[in-house]
Design a protein around this motif. Structure first.
Motif, PDB file in Angstrom:
ATOM      1  N   PRO A   6       0.837  -1.207   0.000  1.00 37.53           N
ATOM      2  CA  PRO A   6       0.000   0.000   0.000  1.00 37.53           C
ATOM      3  C   PRO A   6       0.867   1.251   0.000  1.00 37.53           C
ATOM      4  O   PRO A   6       2.010   1.224   0.460  1.00 37.53           O
ATOM      5  CB  PRO A   6      -0.795  -0.130   1.301  1.00 37.53           C
ATOM      6  CG  PRO A   6       0.051  -0.987   2.185  1.00 37.53           C
ATOM      7  CD  PRO A   6       0.752  -1.953   1.270  1.00 37.53           C
ATOM      8  N   PRO A   7       0.338   2.352  -0.528  1.00 38.41           N
ATOM      9  CA  PRO A   7       1.128   3.585  -0.563  1.00 38.41           C
ATOM     10  C   PRO A   7       1.403   4.120   0.837  1.00 38.41           C
ATOM     11  O   PRO A   7       0.597   3.965   1.757  1.00 38.41           O
ATOM     12  CB  PRO A   7       0.254   4.550  -1.370  1.00 38.41           C
ATOM     13  CG  PRO A   7      -1.136   4.022  -1.230  1.00 38.41           C
ATOM     14  CD  PRO A   7      -0.997   2.533  -1.131  1.00 38.41           C
ATOM     15  N   LEU A   8       2.561   4.735   0.980  1.00 38.78           N
ATOM     16  CA  LEU A   8       2.983   5.301   2.260  1.00 38.78           C
ATOM     17  C   LEU A   8       2.221   6.593   2.515  1.00 38.78           C
ATOM     18  O   LEU A   8       2.267   7.531   1.712  1.00 38.78           O
ATOM     19  CB  LEU A   8       4.483   5.580   2.221  1.00 38.78           C
ATOM     20  CG  LEU A   8       5.127   6.082   3.512  1.00 38.78           C
ATOM     21  CD1 LEU A   8       5.205   4.957   4.528  1.00 38.78           C
ATOM     22  CD2 LEU A   8       6.517   6.635   3.238  1.00 38.78           C
ATOM     23  N   ARG A   9       1.511   6.635   3.637  1.00 33.10           N
ATOM     24  CA  ARG A   9       0.730   7.832   3.986  1.00 33.10           C
ATOM     25  C   ARG A   9       1.683   8.844   4.639  1.00 33.10           C
ATOM     26  O   ARG A   9       2.231   8.594   5.714  1.00 33.10           O
ATOM     27  CB  ARG A   9      -0.420   7.470   4.912  1.00 33.10           C
ATOM     28  CG  ARG A   9      -1.394   6.481   4.268  1.00 33.10           C
ATOM     29  CD  ARG A   9      -2.601   6.213   5.152  1.00 33.10           C
ATOM     30  NE  ARG A   9      -3.431   7.402   5.310  1.00 33.10           N
ATOM     31  CZ  ARG A   9      -4.353   7.807   4.437  1.00 33.10           C
ATOM     32  NH1 ARG A   9      -4.553   7.114   3.329  1.00 33.10           N
ATOM     33  NH2 ARG A   9      -5.065   8.886   4.663  1.00 33.10           N
ATOM     34  N   LEU A  10       1.846   9.958   3.972  1.00 33.73           N
ATOM     35  CA  LEU A  10       2.876  10.939   4.308  1.00 33.73           C
ATOM     36  C   LEU A  10       2.245  12.312   4.493  1.00 33.73           C
ATOM     37  O   LEU A  10       1.446  12.746   3.659  1.00 33.73           O
ATOM     38  CB  LEU A  10       3.915  10.988   3.179  1.00 33.73           C
ATOM     39  CG  LEU A  10       4.916  12.147   3.153  1.00 33.73           C
ATOM     40  CD1 LEU A  10       5.872  12.065   4.333  1.00 33.73           C
ATOM     41  CD2 LEU A  10       5.688  12.134   1.830  1.00 33.73           C
ATOM     42  N   LEU A  11       2.601  12.986   5.565  1.00 37.07           N
ATOM     43  CA  LEU A  11       2.207  14.380   5.769  1.00 37.07           C
ATOM     44  C   LEU A  11       3.443  15.250   5.637  1.00 37.07           C
ATOM     45  O   LEU A  11       4.427  15.058   6.353  1.00 37.07           O
ATOM     46  CB  LEU A  11       1.575  14.583   7.155  1.00 37.07           C
ATOM     47  CG  LEU A  11       1.211  16.039   7.505  1.00 37.07           C
ATOM     48  CD1 LEU A  11       0.164  16.599   6.552  1.00 37.07           C
ATOM     49  CD2 LEU A  11       0.727  16.144   8.953  1.00 37.07           C
ATOM     50  N   ILE A  12       3.396  16.215   4.704  1.00 38.41           N
ATOM     51  CA  ILE A  12       4.496  17.148   4.484  1.00 38.41           C
ATOM     52  C   ILE A  12       4.116  18.489   5.083  1.00 38.41           C
ATOM     53  O   ILE A  12       3.147  19.126   4.661  1.00 38.41           O
ATOM     54  CB  ILE A  12       4.779  17.321   2.979  1.00 38.41           C
ATOM     55  CG1 ILE A  12       5.097  15.982   2.320  1.00 38.41           C
ATOM     56  CG2 ILE A  12       5.927  18.314   2.772  1.00 38.41           C
ATOM     57  CD1 ILE A  12       5.193  16.049   0.803  1.00 38.41           C
ATOM     58  N   LEU A  13       4.857  18.915   6.091  1.00 33.16           N
ATOM     59  CA  LEU A  13       4.703  20.261   6.630  1.00 33.16           C
ATOM     60  C   LEU A  13       5.577  21.168   5.782  1.00 33.16           C
ATOM     61  O   LEU A  13       6.806  21.126   5.871  1.00 33.16           O
ATOM     62  CB  LEU A  13       5.112  20.311   8.102  1.00 33.16           C
ATOM     63  CG  LEU A  13       4.359  19.360   9.030  1.00 33.16           C
ATOM     64  CD1 LEU A  13       4.883  19.499  10.458  1.00 33.16           C
ATOM     65  CD2 LEU A  13       2.853  19.621   8.988  1.00 33.16           C
ATOM     66  N   GLY A  14       4.952  21.992   4.940  1.00 34.79           N
ATOM     67  CA  GLY A  14       5.681  22.705   3.904  1.00 34.79           C
ATOM     68  C   GLY A  14       5.715  24.209   4.088  1.00 34.79           C
ATOM     69  O   GLY A  14       5.736  24.714   5.203  1.00 34.79           O
ATOM     70  N   GLU A  69      -5.761  10.083  13.270  1.00 38.15           N
ATOM     71  CA  GLU A  69      -7.015   9.963  12.523  1.00 38.15           C
ATOM     72  C   GLU A  69      -6.777   9.623  11.057  1.00 38.15           C
ATOM     73  O   GLU A  69      -7.546   8.861  10.452  1.00 38.15           O
ATOM     74  CB  GLU A  69      -7.806  11.276  12.634  1.00 38.15           C
ATOM     75  CG  GLU A  69      -8.331  11.555  14.033  1.00 38.15           C
ATOM     76  CD  GLU A  69      -8.763  12.999  14.207  1.00 38.15           C
ATOM     77  OE1 GLU A  69      -8.729  13.756  13.205  1.00 38.15           O
ATOM     78  OE2 GLU A  69      -9.140  13.379  15.339  1.00 38.15           O
ATOM     79  N   GLN A  70      -5.718  10.181  10.491  1.00 38.31           N
ATOM     80  CA  GLN A  70      -5.455   9.971   9.068  1.00 38.31           C
ATOM     81  C   GLN A  70      -4.529   8.782   8.803  1.00 38.31           C
ATOM     82  O   GLN A  70      -4.242   8.477   7.639  1.00 38.31           O
ATOM     83  CB  GLN A  70      -4.839  11.242   8.475  1.00 38.31           C
ATOM     84  CG  GLN A  70      -5.719  12.475   8.576  1.00 38.31           C
ATOM     85  CD  GLN A  70      -7.025  12.297   7.836  1.00 38.31           C
ATOM     86  OE1 GLN A  70      -7.053  11.780   6.717  1.00 38.31           O
ATOM     87  NE2 GLN A  70      -8.129  12.725   8.451  1.00 38.31           N
ATOM     88  N   GLY A  71      -4.087   8.118   9.839  1.00 39.46           N
ATOM     89  CA  GLY A  71      -3.201   6.978   9.662  1.00 39.46           C
ATOM     90  C   GLY A  71      -1.876   7.340   9.017  1.00 39.46           C
ATOM     91  O   GLY A  71      -1.313   6.551   8.244  1.00 39.46           O
ATOM     92  N   VAL A  72      -1.354   8.525   9.351  1.00 37.48           N
ATOM     93  CA  VAL A  72      -0.093   8.986   8.769  1.00 37.48           C
ATOM     94  C   VAL A  72       1.038   8.071   9.234  1.00 37.48           C
ATOM     95  O   VAL A  72       1.172   7.766  10.420  1.00 37.48           O
ATOM     96  CB  VAL A  72       0.187  10.449   9.155  1.00 37.48           C
ATOM     97  CG1 VAL A  72       1.573  10.885   8.691  1.00 37.48           C
ATOM     98  CG2 VAL A  72      -0.892  11.362   8.553  1.00 37.48           C
ATOM     99  N   GLN A  73       1.871   7.658   8.278  1.00 41.43           N
ATOM    100  CA  GLN A  73       2.973   6.742   8.585  1.00 41.43           C
ATOM    101  C   GLN A  73       4.330   7.428   8.663  1.00 41.43           C
ATOM    102  O   GLN A  73       5.255   6.899   9.285  1.00 41.43           O
ATOM    103  CB  GLN A  73       3.026   5.643   7.517  1.00 41.43           C
ATOM    104  CG  GLN A  73       1.801   4.753   7.511  1.00 41.43           C
ATOM    105  CD  GLN A  73       1.747   3.900   6.264  1.00 41.43           C
ATOM    106  OE1 GLN A  73       1.367   4.357   5.193  1.00 41.43           O
ATOM    107  NE2 GLN A  73       2.144   2.638   6.404  1.00 41.43           N
TER     108      GLN A  73
END
Length: 254
Positions: A6-14, A69-73
């Motif tokens: 599955p794709p890696l769930r990523l949050l970018i603080l930009g 909540e978003q399942g960020v990995q």
């Protein structure tokens, strides 16, 4: 049968050029499910062709809740070197949730031969460092920290920022421009406006380095505001290429 990763769930603080470069490199890459987040201080931020959000999370607790909540990995902190509060929130949220944190921290600038730098701790110290004698000062510090220079009204200020500042010192002219700027542009600006001093933040990076080269060539004094402290984190990289390599390794092992 080959297992589907599955794709890696990523949050970018930009909000920086480096963050945008990483985000754009991930556009259409099925190995990732990224979300690009900016604080929203600029009315029309540059955004990638990715799911994006604008605005804060509500401190470290709100960011931690979002990660859960978003399942960020993976959390990527690619914010501005002076966004110390956001970096602190990211570190705290990562600790609270166990989500791996990668910090993209560009190296600071250092003076070279021919530079005339004075390093100061903050904007109030920068205003004092300009001295009592009136000078023609170029301020490249954004639009949010100009109040300190109201305490030094004897100088003539040229403020360059993306948006028109709400609070600005007297004897001030504003240029609303978005960089990056070429060396030739910086040289022309300093020469035609007869700039005596440049006040800037030690944000590092190549995009805004030409103003320092122009200051050196024009004999302009530089008041350099040093970076605020940020939390130590286990994984740091200096540039988008290294961040992408780290993320691709991580996605391959997910």
């Amino acid at each position: 049968m080959t297992a589907v990763i599955p794709p890696l769930r990523l949050l970018i603080l930009g909000g920086t050029g480096e963050a945008l470069a990483v985000a754009r490199a991930l556009e259409g890459d099925g190995r990732f499910a990224p979300v690009y987040s900016v604080a929203g201080r600029t009315r029309n931020p540059r955004l990638p062709d990715l799911p994006s959000r604008v605005g804060g999370f509500g401190g470290p607790e709100g960011l931690a809740a979002y990660l859960r909540e978003q399942g960020v990995q993976v959390l990527l902190d690619a914010t501005h070197p002076f966004a110390a509060r956001i970096s602190a929130n990211a570190a705290a949220a990562a600790r609270a949730t166990g989500v791996p944190l990668l910090a993209l921290r560009r190296p600071p600038w250092t003076p070279g031969p021919g530079d005339h730098w004075q390093t100061v701790a903050d904007m109030a110290a920068a205003a004092r460092a300009l001295g009592e004698t009136p000078r023609r000062v170029l301020l490249t510090i954004g639009q949010l920290e100009l109040a300190a220079f109201c305490q030094a009204p004897q100088h003539h200020y040229l403020v360059r920022s993306v948006e028109l500042p709400e609070v600005r010192p007297p004897r001030c002219e504003c240029l609303t421009l978005r960089g990056p700027f070429q060396l030739e542009d910086e040289l022309e600006l300093m020469r035609t406006r007869r700039i005596d001093a440049l006040v800037t933040k030690n944000s590092g990076g190549e995009a805004t380095r030409p103003k320092l080269e122009a200051a050196r060539r024009c004999g302009v004094a530089v008041i350099m505001v040093q970076r605020p402290p940020v939390p130590e984190v286990a994984q740091t990289v200096p540039d988008p290429e290294a961040a992408l390599a780290w993320l691709r390794r991580r996605a391959g092992g997910t």
